[in-house]
Design an enzyme around this catalytic site. Structure first.
Site, PDB file in Angstrom:
ATOM      1  CB  SER A 176       9.853   1.264  -3.105  1.00 33.20           C
ATOM      2  OG  SER A 176       9.614   0.038  -3.621  1.00 33.20           O
ATOM      3  N   GLY A 177       8.731  -0.217  -0.381  1.00 36.00           N
ATOM      4  CA  GLY A 177       9.213  -1.523   0.455  1.00 36.00           C
ATOM      5  C   GLY A 177       9.931  -1.327   1.755  1.00 36.00           C
ATOM      6  CB  SER A 194       5.393   4.305  -3.527  1.00 35.66           C
ATOM      7  OG  SER A 194       4.378   3.336  -4.065  1.00 35.66           O
ATOM      8  CG  ASP A 222     -23.382   8.972   5.294  1.00 39.81           C
ATOM      9  OD1 ASP A 222     -24.397   9.967   4.610  1.00 39.81           O
ATOM     10  OD2 ASP A 222     -23.603   8.187   6.162  1.00 39.81           O
ATOM     11  CG  HIS A 247      -3.505  -3.614  -9.136  1.00 45.95           C
ATOM     12  ND1 HIS A 247      -2.507  -3.057  -9.682  1.00 45.95           N
ATOM     13  CD2 HIS A 247      -3.375  -3.672  -7.881  1.00 45.95           C
ATOM     14  CE1 HIS A 247      -1.485  -2.735  -9.099  1.00 45.95           C
ATOM     15  NE2 HIS A 247      -1.861  -3.030  -7.753  1.00 45.95           N
ATOM     16  N   GLY A 267       0.889  -1.207  -0.118  1.00 44.23           N
ATOM     17  CA  GLY A 267      -0.092  -0.041   0.055  1.00 44.23           C
ATOM     18  C   GLY A 267       0.941   1.468   0.068  1.00 44.23           C
ATOM     19  CG  ASN A 268       1.388   3.122  -2.917  1.00 47.58           C
ATOM     20  OD1 ASN A 268       0.610   3.548  -3.344  1.00 47.58           O
ATOM     21  ND2 ASN A 268       1.881   1.930  -3.215  1.00 47.58           N
TER      22      ASN A 268
END
Lengths: 233, 233, 233, 233
Positions: free
Chosen positions: C45-46, C74, C120, C169, C28-29
């Site tokens: 990244s990582g 990332s 909402d 994805h 995630g990023n």
């Protein structure tokens, strides 16, 4: 095991069911029996788990006479007593409304033995009782629940099948000790969960072969058990 | 890596599987191998995770001879050894009964590669072994489990497919290090969960195209990998 | 907002996704943009979440030139940049592989607006992109992912629909601030989960009426919003 | 109960819904009423749970006039007030978007009484309101929500059925006290979850017999209740 040690073991089994996510609110109860004195120790009714102490556990005789009466015993006491009288090899009983085991109880369907996780603890499908009859819902309802379990176990060895689903209600689980019963309650819930999802993924799947089932069950139970550190430590 | 460092890494991988919710009770085991000495370090059998130490890890040789014998090794040792002998590129093996991976194993169905989460770690569908035959359930049962895995991997590269489902049992996962194997065990479980729900939502869905799968797998694995900080830090 | 304040906000949004159970491992990023300087701050990244600091966030310009290069950004940076260039009203982007949103992405199905929880935050069904074409899987793959999102949003207002599912994805989510984007990522996951179970319970159920949907969406968004303490505190 | 004690009880009920996993973000609100003064205490709108204090609770009269106005009351206030005016036996109201109860609300389906867990708290199937009509979505939307609940309860005793599902929205739950309402909200969610899975496992399953349902409901509620320590302690 002294009475106070049994009370601590029963308290721990009650707390295990909460820590393992098997009990919501006050929906559950664990008990243990001292077979030398036939005294049964059980959780009190409707007391919050986070303040419960070993001294809160209620002691009764095997016929239900109260030995110590500071608190009222679990409202399911009579079911426990019926099980202790009929299944003389067991030393502890636990009742929960754990989610997936209760789902099978509500669906009136046994939990099929679909894998070795199940077979390591339960030698076959976990049975479900019949529904109680209208005449069994009166004053003797709680004892009648136990009697329906005994009826379901005709011809079965309760130490090879340490769990049952009460129709429309939830599971009762047992073991030789409170600790073992608590572990069986946890495994039961996980096996129920996996069985639910396995059957939806492959409705045609059959229980694992009897030989594989017994290979696993007998590895952990009975005279030929080889699992763990028992012999070595 | 020294033997004591390997023991610590194997202990951590065992604890990772518990922290990641992949192991209930004592249902799981992780091991690692030192390829320079062919010594295998594995979790002891039936010891509680919360008191386990690096010193409790059991060391055996690649043919199963015990090097240190204070505790009995995991009852699944022989499966690990078969994998180390056949898959010479791997450095660690983990066995769990993680819920959704076990559900696919119980359903006797491979986990289809339905998304890039899966493709980042596994290059294609995760295979399931055949059921063991009656003659394989005796004394050599645990080794035969490993041999069924090897049979399933004929023509496959175990480093491109670092997991397998043993029919009616659960997953075995591996990697170059205990840490990598533990991560693969976690990703496997999440991919199994997502695959289960994806297929119920859209039964017609197909695995992602091979080109997209390889775009992701090769981004994280092999000579052309570009993910992470390796080159920069 | 200063660059260091933006870095702290982006770090917090990244950590929110972990605390909310939306991100497993390093999947995630989150990023944020300072629209006065067009500087984009993004997760490296990582790098492990538990040791990540605000200083580890990577700063790049809107065209991708690295402003500070201590860590590699990332690997999804180019998707974020495409979104910032096309959706000029947004201030933050988050990518996760959160379980149920990813399940819909893998099933290639939009998340229908079945209740007011959804309405909402999202004014209608949450769309899914087309699959990328073989020619889009090369060097420009990450940017092409962003372009497929833009294509999907032709005729839509990204502030009324702050999420998309990338086929096969997972979700990309955005908002005016990193904090708002993180909240949208959490709500998205819960709405995806509830939609999955709602459709299995009642396959005939339709999205809620447009008037009810807009009653809820406009209560929390836009000029007539009445929710919260904004006017009073 | 003093006003400050009521505020503390309402705060605790609000926090219970978060601790029990029934409320995500700020999606939920609990209130209580002092029937001697007809003062209603309710959660403020859009305030974070982790910093909320008893003093933040907002006090209004039964007709909605604000008694103390430091913070704006929950945007769902008018629904609570309609319920307090119509159901004179209740002392607290809770609204959540808890996952499985909301799933039934979105599916426009009542939660069937499939087991004793359900029957211990709710005497029958938990009803769902009709959808609101276009003319009810304007300024009086929140009050109209309450009126649709009242309409659904014609002929029902709200203390025997302390919950309702608002179509396309989520559950409202009540009780004699904030603590009891919070417990009902928790049980509701678990019963909804178990009902969902039970119906998929056995689509033919019927609600439990009325006699079994009443055996359980009346054990915990009404003049003949025998559960807990009330008489003994």
């Amino acid at each position: 095991m002294s009475l106070s040690a049994l009370k601590r073991a029963v308290l721990e089994a009650n707390l295990d069911t909460v820590r393992d996510g098997l009990v919501m609110a006050t929906f559950g109860n664990a008990s243990g029996i001292d077979r030398t004195t036939d005294q049964v120790v059980i959780k009190p009714s409707g007391v919050a788990y986070d303040t419960m102490t070993a001294e809160d556990m209620v002691t009764v005789s095997l016929d239900g006479a109260v030995v110590e009466d500071r608190l009222r015993p679990s409202s399911d006491l009579d079911t426990h007593l019926v099980l202790y009288r009929a299944f003389t090899g067991i030393g502890a009983v636990i009742h929960t409304h754990s989610t997936y085991a209760t789902i099978f109880a509500q669906a009136l369907m046994p939990i099929p033995c679909l894998g070795t996780t199940h077979a390591d603890y339960f030698r076959g499908d976990i049975p479900v009782t019949r529904h109680l009859r209208p005449g069994e819902l009166g004053d003797r309802y709680v004892a009648a629940t136990g009697e329906a379990i005994i009826e379901t176990f005709e011809g079965r060895d309760p130490l090879e099948m340490p769990a049952v689903l009460v129709a429309g209600h939830g599971p009762f689980v047992w073991g030789r000790t409170p600790k073992e019963a608590a572990l069986n309650a946890l495994i039961l819930e996980e096996c129920a969960r996996m069985a639910w999802f396995t059957k939806r993924l492959n409705p045609q799947v059959e229980p694992i072969p009897d030989a594989l089932r017994d290979r696993h069950f007998l590895r952990k139970h009975g005279a030929q058990a080889t699992y763990g550190q028992t012999e070595r430590l």
